[in-house]
Design a protein around this motif. Structure first.
Motif, PDB file in Angstrom:
ATOM      1  N   UNK A 103       3.198   7.225   5.061  1.00 26.07           N
ATOM      2  CA  UNK A 103       2.758   6.151   4.178  1.00 26.07           C
ATOM      3  C   UNK A 103       3.854   5.118   3.962  1.00 26.07           C
ATOM      4  N   UNK A 104       5.099   5.517   4.118  1.00 25.56           N
ATOM      5  CA  UNK A 104       6.215   4.590   3.951  1.00 25.56           C
ATOM      6  C   UNK A 104       6.224   3.563   5.081  1.00 25.56           C
ATOM      7  N   UNK A 105       5.747   3.965   6.253  1.00 18.91           N
ATOM      8  CA  UNK A 105       5.732   3.077   7.414  1.00 18.91           C
ATOM      9  C   UNK A 105       4.743   1.936   7.227  1.00 18.91           C
ATOM     10  N   UNK A 106       3.603   2.220   6.608  1.00 13.47           N
ATOM     11  CA  UNK A 106       2.575   1.208   6.393  1.00 13.47           C
ATOM     12  C   UNK A 106       1.250   1.859   6.083  1.00 13.47           C
ATOM     13  N   UNK A 107       0.253   1.016   5.829  1.00 14.60           N
ATOM     14  CA  UNK A 107      -1.080   1.551   5.551  1.00 14.60           C
ATOM     15  C   UNK A 107      -2.027   1.170   6.685  1.00 14.60           C
TER      16      UNK A 107
END
Length: 203
Positions: free
Chosen positions: A25-29
């Motif tokens: 989730x830190x990478x993106x949605x």
């Protein structure tokens, strides 16, 4: 409120943020769907769908209303959310979900006096005209809230279909639109079929 606060304070202890599910989730949605539904606190999209964090992008307001597309002149949270979901996140499905016991649709159905809630009244004006076919045919002792809610879902799908991005993406077979009706008392989800009827899946 204290219970909510306590659960918020313990959230990071209750969830394994080192798991792959949360680390990504830190990478993106990368949500699969945009879920447009009512602000009603009894309607919980992730609970209804079993969605995990990052799987659905939510748009919530009174009556799950989609304001008409009006070029570049009318900015709104709804239009911005739809635009972002389609153009940036690339969602492939959009669900418009109405529900039983809807206060917004109930106010329209029963002709509630909203003079003390002028902004709510003005907001519901987006939905009122399209609901007249049901309201004008309803008996005063049986205003048929279910039919009003379901017609509103159909109407909002029609409005959504007027957004240029929706026209383009559905034409390219890259976007699908869905209508749902959720029953608070039973948990049943009725899906809008191609014939325009709401049915519980498999029935």
């Amino acid at each position: 409120m204290k219970a909510l606060l306590d659960r918020a304070r313990s959230f990071k202890r209750r969830v394994d943020f080192e798991s792959d599910e949360y680390r990504k989730l830190v990478v993106g949605q990368f949500p699969d769907a945009l879920f447009i539904t009512c602000s009603d606190s009894r309607v919980i999209p992730a609970l209804i769908t079993g969605a995990r964090p990052g799987e659905i992008f939510e748009l919530r307001n009174a009556g799950n209303i989609v304001p008409p597309h009006d070029g570049h002149t009318a900015a709104s949270g709804e239009a911005a959310t739809i635009e972002y979901a389609l153009e940036v996140l690339g969602v492939q499905d959009v669900v418009v979900c109405g529900h039983s016991h809807c206060g917004a649709m109930g106010a329209i159905t029963h002709g509630a006096d909203l003079s003390g809630l002028p902004r709510v009244d003005a907001w519901l004006d987006h939905a009122r005209p399209g609901l007249q076919p049901v309201l004008s045919g309803a008996r005063t002792d049986d205003p048929a809230l279910r039919e009003v809610v379901q017609l509103n879902v159909r109407n909002q799908l029609d409005v959504l279909g007027g957004y240029p991005a929706v026209v383009r993406l559905t034409g390219e077979k890259r976007l699908r639109l869905h209508g749902w009706y959720y029953e608070i008392g039973t948990g049943a989800v009725h899906e809008l079929d191609e014939d325009g009827r709401f049915r519980v899946h498999g029935s």
